[in-house]
Design a protein around this motif. Sequence first.
Motif, PDB file in Angstrom:
ATOM      1  N   THR A  93       0.879  -1.175   0.000  1.00 26.43           N
ATOM      2  CA  THR A  93       0.000   0.000   0.000  1.00 26.43           C
ATOM      3  C   THR A  93       0.911   1.217   0.000  1.00 26.43           C
ATOM      4  OG1 THR A  93      -1.822  -1.062   1.163  1.00 26.43           O
ATOM      5  CG2 THR A  93      -1.714   1.320   1.330  1.00 26.43           C
ATOM      6  N   GLY A  94       0.522   2.246  -0.767  1.00 25.52           N
ATOM      7  CA  GLY A  94       1.266   3.501  -0.760  1.00 25.52           C
ATOM      8  C   GLY A  94       0.283   4.651  -0.767  1.00 25.52           C
ATOM      9  N   VAL A  95       0.595   5.702  -0.009  1.00 23.24           N
ATOM     10  CA  VAL A  95      -0.323   6.840   0.075  1.00 23.24           C
ATOM     11  C   VAL A  95       0.423   8.120  -0.273  1.00 23.24           C
ATOM     12  CG1 VAL A  95      -1.846   8.190   1.559  1.00 23.24           C
ATOM     13  CG2 VAL A  95      -1.716   5.701   1.837  1.00 23.24           C
ATOM     14  N   PHE A  96      -0.155   8.855  -1.210  1.00 23.25           N
ATOM     15  CA  PHE A  96       0.398  10.153  -1.584  1.00 23.25           C
ATOM     16  C   PHE A  96      -0.552  11.223  -1.073  1.00 23.25           C
ATOM     17  CE2 PHE A  96       1.789  13.714  -4.047  1.00 23.25           C
ATOM     18  CZ  PHE A  96       3.109  13.455  -4.388  1.00 23.25           C
ATOM     19  N   GLY A 133      -1.910   0.362  -4.502  1.00 28.77           N
ATOM     20  CA  GLY A 133      -1.556  -0.944  -3.927  1.00 28.77           C
ATOM     21  C   GLY A 133      -2.675  -1.623  -3.172  1.00 28.77           C
ATOM     22  N   ALA A 134      -3.676  -0.867  -2.744  1.00 29.73           N
ATOM     23  CA  ALA A 134      -4.645  -1.417  -1.795  1.00 29.73           C
ATOM     24  C   ALA A 134      -5.913  -1.946  -2.451  1.00 29.73           C
ATOM     25  CB  ALA A 134      -5.007  -0.356  -0.762  1.00 29.73           C
ATOM     26  N   SER A 135      -6.357  -1.297  -3.505  1.00 30.62           N
ATOM     27  CA  SER A 135      -7.724  -1.551  -3.978  1.00 30.62           C
ATOM     28  C   SER A 135      -7.769  -2.419  -5.226  1.00 30.62           C
ATOM     29  CB  SER A 135      -8.416  -0.216  -4.278  1.00 30.62           C
ATOM     30  OG  SER A 135      -9.640  -0.445  -4.944  1.00 30.62           O
ATOM     31  N   GLY A 187     -13.589  -4.362  -1.097  1.00 33.36           N
ATOM     32  CA  GLY A 187     -12.978  -3.942  -2.354  1.00 33.36           C
ATOM     33  C   GLY A 187     -11.473  -3.839  -2.298  1.00 33.36           C
ATOM     34  N   MET A 188     -10.892  -4.062  -1.101  1.00 34.14           N
ATOM     35  CA  MET A 188      -9.432  -4.041  -0.999  1.00 34.14           C
ATOM     36  C   MET A 188      -8.870  -5.380  -1.503  1.00 34.14           C
ATOM     37  SD  MET A 188      -8.394  -1.148   0.295  1.00 34.14           S
ATOM     38  CE  MET A 188      -9.230   0.290   0.949  1.00 34.14           C
ATOM     39  N   ILE A 189      -7.601  -5.355  -1.897  1.00 30.23           N
ATOM     40  CA  ILE A 189      -6.940  -6.561  -2.394  1.00 30.23           C
ATOM     41  C   ILE A 189      -6.612  -7.490  -1.224  1.00 30.23           C
ATOM     42  CG2 ILE A 189      -4.851  -7.446  -3.524  1.00 30.23           C
ATOM     43  CD1 ILE A 189      -4.689  -4.708  -4.992  1.00 30.23           C
ATOM     44  N   TYR A 194      -6.029  -5.880   6.407  1.00 36.28           N
ATOM     45  CA  TYR A 194      -4.673  -5.383   6.670  1.00 36.28           C
ATOM     46  C   TYR A 194      -4.374  -4.173   5.789  1.00 36.28           C
ATOM     47  CZ  TYR A 194       0.414  -5.311   7.172  1.00 36.28           C
ATOM     48  OH  TYR A 194       1.710  -4.927   7.419  1.00 36.28           O
ATOM     49  N   ARG A 195      -4.762  -4.275   4.513  1.00 39.65           N
ATOM     50  CA  ARG A 195      -4.514  -3.143   3.623  1.00 39.65           C
ATOM     51  C   ARG A 195      -5.324  -1.915   4.054  1.00 39.65           C
ATOM     52  NH1 ARG A 195      -3.140  -7.310  -0.015  1.00 39.65           N
ATOM     53  NH2 ARG A 195      -1.483  -6.763  -1.497  1.00 39.65           N
ATOM     54  N   ALA A 196      -6.565  -2.150   4.477  1.00 40.86           N
ATOM     55  CA  ALA A 196      -7.388  -1.026   4.937  1.00 40.86           C
ATOM     56  C   ALA A 196      -6.698  -0.332   6.108  1.00 40.86           C
ATOM     57  CB  ALA A 196      -8.774  -1.524   5.337  1.00 40.86           C
ATOM     58  N   ASN A 197      -6.128  -1.141   7.007  1.00 38.15           N
ATOM     59  CA  ASN A 197      -5.380  -0.559   8.127  1.00 38.15           C
ATOM     60  C   ASN A 197      -4.188   0.250   7.634  1.00 38.15           C
ATOM     61  OD1 ASN A 197      -4.242  -0.445  10.979  1.00 38.15           O
ATOM     62  ND2 ASN A 197      -2.654  -1.613   9.930  1.00 38.15           N
TER      63      ASN A 197
END
Lengths: 792, 262
Positions: free
Chosen positions: B183-186, B200-202, B234-236, B245-248
Amino acid sequence: MPKDTGIGASSKRREDVRFLTGKGLYTDDVSLHAQAHAVMVRSTVAHGRIVRIDTSAAAAMPGVLAVFTGEDFAAVGGNPAGWLINSRDGTPMREPKRPVLAHGKVRHVGDAYAAVIAETYQQAKDAAEQLAADTEIEELPAIVDMKAAVADAGNRVHDEIPDNLCFDWGWIEDNRAAVDAAMKAAPHVVTLELVNNRLVPNAMEPRASIGEYNPGTGDYKLTTTSQNPHLTRLLVAAFVMGIPENKLTVVAPDVGGGFGSKIYHYGEEALVLAAAKKLGRPVRWTAERTESFLSDAHGRDHVTKIELGCTKEGEILAIRTETLANVGAYLSNFSTATPTFLHGTLMAGPYKVPHVYVNVKAVFTNTAPVDAYRGAGRPEATYSLERVIDKMCRELNLDPFEVRRKNLLTPDQFPYTTPVGLVYDTGNYQATLDKAIELGNVAGFEKRAAESKARGKLRGMGLSTWIEACGIAPSHLVGVLGSRVGLYDAATVRVNATGNISVMTGAHSHGQGHETVFAQIVAERLGIPESSVEIVHGDTSKIPFGMGSYGSRSLAVCGSAMNKAVDKIIAKGKKIAAHMLEAAEEDISFADGKFSVAGTDKAKTFGEIAFSAYVPHNYPLETLEPGLEETAFYDPGNFTYPAGAYICEVEVDPDTGKVDVVAFTAADDFGNVMNPMIVEGQVHGGVGQGIGQALCENTSYDENGQLLTGSFMDYAMPRADDVPFYTVDHSCSTPCTHNPLGVKGCGEAGAIGTPPAVVNAVIDALHRGGMTHVTHIDMPVSPHRVWQAING
Amino acid sequence: MHNFDFTKPSTIAEAVKALSAEGAQALSGGQTLIPTMKQRLAAPVTLVSLTGIAEMQGVCMGEGGLHIGAATPHAVVARDAAAHYPALAALAGGIGDPAVRNRGTIGGSIANNDPAACYPSAVLGSGATVVTNRRKIAADDYFQGMFTTALEEGEIVTSVVFPIPEKAAYVKFNQPASRFALTGVFVAKFKDGVRVAVTGASNDGVFRWAEAEAALSADFSAKAIAGLTVDADGMISDLHGTAAYRANLVKVLTGRAVTAAR
């Protein structure tokens, strides 16, 4: 003052000059006139019945020279298991034939059922694709999970093996009742179920083989990625192909890492030899990385329940384990020894434990074969034991350092016979524990933990005190235990006329640095420069019949053979010197490269004696043969028992579950150390692999037997930034008592002692962070798994 | 790898013409395409290299912000964007390894739109404009789901124009094996509001986290999103992490990006 040459010096690795400048010669670098290219056709299903293979279209494609299927090898032998294990009821293990190419059924994804030989590699690839399209395989349900495999009598990897069970082994079966009684009587029993995760070896150099055949002489040559060329020759010649050994030369040139996976004989080696004979041309094959993932022998893959009976004060009274060990679809050469005699015999650890019983059931599944991988069985034993001891400390609120100290054998107890059949010759486990505590600055841990906490991280410390049995192995003992080979080694020391030396070793160096270390030993013993000694290995036409390198055996076994050969050289040199100096043989002493007559200044240099041996003008020819060349075989009297104490410190990010290893201390007892720099490098590599197993590496098959982690996109190898700077010490040395160099072996240590230290540290960190509900996390302790455990 | 023809035009017009041929395939840095071809999973007739076109190269300030030629390698962006848009430069400098960064390009990355690639989050998080041989496409219209974009047949990305925010940061959590973004957040703070883009997450590829944008536009601090939750729907979910985990990670990394924003 550290030495700068000879035994104990950190001589620079001479082989690195060629490795680092691109001048090494690996199998795939060998290019031969008129060579043809082989491509294997591999199953894409885990389990299936081969209904039909139509080779006609592939065979007619451009450049195609030959097509082989399992039918072509139906008449030759199978690749044998090297070790016979008997079940608890006395019946021998089930031993299905492992063919050169799958015949009748395919049994794992990547199981090769055909091969195409063509003028070029791309033509062979094209034809292999065609062949795959022209093959009909009736897919059968895949057998992946071990518990399901033994429970399901209807679905069989091998049709003749009803419960998919290779053997059900008890060690030591006669002790079982006593162990059960001790466990029942113990004031406290700790139980832990754990998985020792399956690993893909991932040597940097993939497997590769080149077959040659000379129709004029009937001679075969196999150039191949092997850790043990003579063992490979024996297997491929005598067991599979039926070629006389003296008509087959096996050459293992530079080999880029093995970690166990290149001990074994694989079908591709027989295939290229058969193809070379059929075509009268050299035939080569090099694995693509995907093939390495699918078809190299994997490592570990145990599911274990361990119980530990103890007093409330933490004195260990009894240990009992039940293990399911995955052997995959076929028995690889050492696959039956790894979960048994390399595992069960270590289940007492370095501790005084009166009662130990180990049960191992080996299970066939539709997955790649599993065999010895760096440490081989001993990491599995150490992990089970050190994890359950850690759990005991938490359940009884005891200090893990003091619990180890209380249970460790003490120096006055050696030689010590364990309840699982080994005799530890020597050791000082308290010394390595104290050294690790000192170097790891255990006293300063609380301060470091507070600093981590200020940054939002949970810091934990984990300990493991480990032991292994290596220097593999005493032939008489392993013979009794079921080995079908001897495990001696051999070396020839050839003094050339001008006094320099060629040493031919049965051991094979595939990264270990033998060419440097073995030369150091010979140079020291003969009082000559290291540069005067050359080490020759890897070619059965040049070297004596040795068993190769694995099980941390090269120095302890082959080095001892070489040392014995040097003894013979010196003894003969004394006879020559006595003649030349006109003195009695018993008055000749040898030191610093000179043969001297006691009490006089009369002496001859080693070079003068060597020259005289080859130009024997003034020489006792009537009683002594000319020449100065000696071969020695050495069969060890016992295993060697390196041991040590490892302390790992981790930081856990509680928000993401990410674990960082921030400090790692390894205090080891390897006996005498020949080259400290190389020993440190071996420990670094082993610890790195141990951290890889603990935190990153996982081999995952889905329920259909498809390998989910079939590339580096999904199989996580440890990288430089996954490991810390290590603190490594080997000063607490108790030399091995039964080999002449006093060495124990260091190659597997790191991979054995590290995983439990890492996992213990993670559990410690979580407990210190208040997450006391987390008692265990299976490896790899990935961020996701840690986060799930925290939030579980 | 199967046989193929190769052409390396020097103008956009030539490239577009070459791409109109049957079986032609654009090649930029080749970091996805070449491995796919080596595995024989793709077999284009002709590869049309886009790396010989001068006007698709380089980084410079211009109208609307920072212009980056589509065929500019990550290493060049990491170096040349640092003075203008440090968060973008840092993102480029964290992709793959040096070999990848010296071959892979921004245009190739966003044309492929891998759901775990880093660049899509910067383009969407910055509200950048994707310039093609035919038109200008707003980032919000460009990304249309995993491996799917607004690009039409024969259309190639020629440059990307990034407005420069007051503050921004990209925080990536590595997939342990590939080191793509698990997961990456900009996060980018502009005068008129905050944009938060997640990669990376969805299952739908890069997306904007609207609730966080609203909260951060009112109060640009990590605590502003403390009360928010991310729906795992809807997360991977894969070997390396579940949807939960990705949502977190989306929430944790957003907070860290806000704190790191410069």
